[in-house]
Design an enzyme around this catalytic site. Structure first.
Site, PDB file in Angstrom:
ATOM      1  N   THR A  80      54.444  -5.890  57.012  1.00  0.00           N
ATOM      2  CA  THR A  80      53.647  -6.039  58.229  1.00  0.00           C
ATOM      3  C   THR A  80      54.462  -5.787  59.492  1.00  0.00           C
ATOM      4  OG1 THR A  80      54.038  -8.427  58.157  1.00  0.00           O
ATOM      5  CG2 THR A  80      51.981  -7.621  57.211  1.00  0.00           C
ATOM      6  N   GLN A  97      56.300  -8.858  64.198  1.00  0.00           N
ATOM      7  CA  GLN A  97      55.148  -8.361  63.453  1.00  0.00           C
ATOM      8  C   GLN A  97      54.375  -7.348  64.297  1.00  0.00           C
ATOM      9  OE1 GLN A  97      54.729  -9.135  60.352  1.00  0.00           O
ATOM     10  NE2 GLN A  97      56.198 -10.804  60.219  1.00  0.00           N
ATOM     11  N   LYS A 102      56.404 -21.059  52.009  1.00  0.00           N
ATOM     12  CA  LYS A 102      57.066 -19.814  51.629  1.00  0.00           C
ATOM     13  C   LYS A 102      58.551 -19.931  51.909  1.00  0.00           C
ATOM     14  CE  LYS A 102      57.253 -15.972  54.191  1.00  0.00           C
ATOM     15  NZ  LYS A 102      58.648 -15.431  54.115  1.00  0.00           N
ATOM     16  N   ASP A 135      59.515 -15.615  48.309  1.00  0.00           N
ATOM     17  CA  ASP A 135      59.329 -14.251  48.819  1.00  0.00           C
ATOM     18  C   ASP A 135      60.630 -13.469  48.668  1.00  0.00           C
ATOM     19  OD1 ASP A 135      58.229 -12.054  50.046  1.00  0.00           O
ATOM     20  OD2 ASP A 135      58.486 -12.834  52.081  1.00  0.00           O
ATOM     21  N   MET A 136      60.851 -12.913  47.480  1.00  0.00           N
ATOM     22  CA  MET A 136      62.101 -12.205  47.196  1.00  0.00           C
ATOM     23  C   MET A 136      61.963 -10.691  47.259  1.00  0.00           C
ATOM     24  SD  MET A 136      64.139 -14.393  44.321  1.00  0.00           S
ATOM     25  CE  MET A 136      65.638 -13.505  44.741  1.00  0.00           C
ATOM     26  N   LYS A 137      60.751 -10.178  47.168  1.00  0.00           N
ATOM     27  CA  LYS A 137      60.527  -8.726  47.223  1.00  0.00           C
ATOM     28  C   LYS A 137      61.463  -7.992  46.261  1.00  0.00           C
ATOM     29  CE  LYS A 137      59.065  -8.879  52.082  1.00  0.00           C
ATOM     30  NZ  LYS A 137      59.483 -10.265  52.432  1.00  0.00           N
ATOM     31  N   LEU A 138      61.469  -8.415  45.014  1.00  0.00           N
ATOM     32  CA  LEU A 138      62.379  -7.835  44.029  1.00  0.00           C
ATOM     33  C   LEU A 138      62.108  -6.346  43.826  1.00  0.00           C
ATOM     34  CD1 LEU A 138      62.276 -10.673  41.343  1.00  0.00           C
ATOM     35  CD2 LEU A 138      64.169 -10.145  42.895  1.00  0.00           C
TER      36      LEU A 138
END
EC number: 4.1.1.23
Length: 229
Positions: free
Chosen positions: A116, A188, A33, A61-64
């Site tokens: 998370t 987390q 990742k 993992d860009m979380k656009l």
């Protein structure tokens, strides 16, 4: 031998350190990742090198999260890197746009439900409506699946509940917040062991610091794999 259910988060500052870590891990890890922190340090170049030269699978993992046209254009450009997984926020218009952008590629679009690192107090601070965490995650996951998401990102605590959703049939569940027994939780808040996360319905687990901060990262990765059911 590697197990691609384990995804190692390359949360290191730059490409040089990322490649050095991947070299240490060798054939013990087949899936990586790359997140926003690494992207500013040459992450796309690293993704391409790991994919093309080393045969690794890549989760970007860009979380656009943006207007539909922008998300679609961004995903179309990123899909040229032959990514395996790409994250977007779980809002239906974002998911639909991402799927349009990924059309014709093998890139799977994964929707973020609730990070998370957040708990109910954090959601209150963000003015997110009242409700149990499980209910909010289930609602967001269901909407993302209906919009066409190939899978979702959720904590291990919600994996069983998501797997039971009718819309989840044939979809992926990827869980960060996974910590081997004895590891610090770090930032987390909703965590589980690798074995528990897979047993509860996750297809893939994401582990970062417990591996790359270990004095022997390869051995740490092998211990995680050995713990999988």
């Amino acid at each position: 031998m590697s197990d691609d259910r384990l995804i190692v988060a390359l949360d290191v500052p730059n490409v040089v350190q990322g490649l050095a870590l991947a070299e240490k891990l060798g054939d013990a890890v087949s899936f990586y990742k790359i997140g926003l922190g690494m992207l500013t340090g040459g992450g796309l170049a690293l993704a391409n090198e790991l994919k093309q030269d080393h045969g690794k699978r890549i989760f970007l993992d860009m979380k656009l999260f943006d207007i539909s046209a922008t998300v679609e254009a961004a995903v179309r450009g990123l899909a040229q890197f032959n990514l395996d997984f790409l994250t977007v926020h779980g809002d239906p218009h974002v998911v639909r746009a991402a799927k349009e952008g990924a059309a014709g590629s093998d890139t799977k679009i994964l929707a973020v439900t609730i990070l998370t690192s957040l708990d109910r107090t954090d959601l209150d601070d963000c003015l997110i409506r009242d409700g149990e965490m499980l209910d909010l995650v289930a609602e967001r996951a269901g909407r993302a699946f209906e919009a066409g998401a190939d899978g979702v990102i959720s904590s291990p605590h919600e994996a069983t509940m998501i797997r039971a959703l009718p819309e989840a049939k044939g979809r992926l569940i990827v869980t960060p917040g996974v910590r081997p027994t004895g590891s610090a939780s770090g930032d987390q808040k909703r965590i589980a062991t690798p074995r528990q996360a897979i047993a509860d319905g996750a297809d893939h687990i994401v582990v970062g610091r417990p591996i790359w901060q270990h004095q022997d990262p390869r051995a740490a990765a092998q211990m995680v794999v050995a713990d999988l059911p």
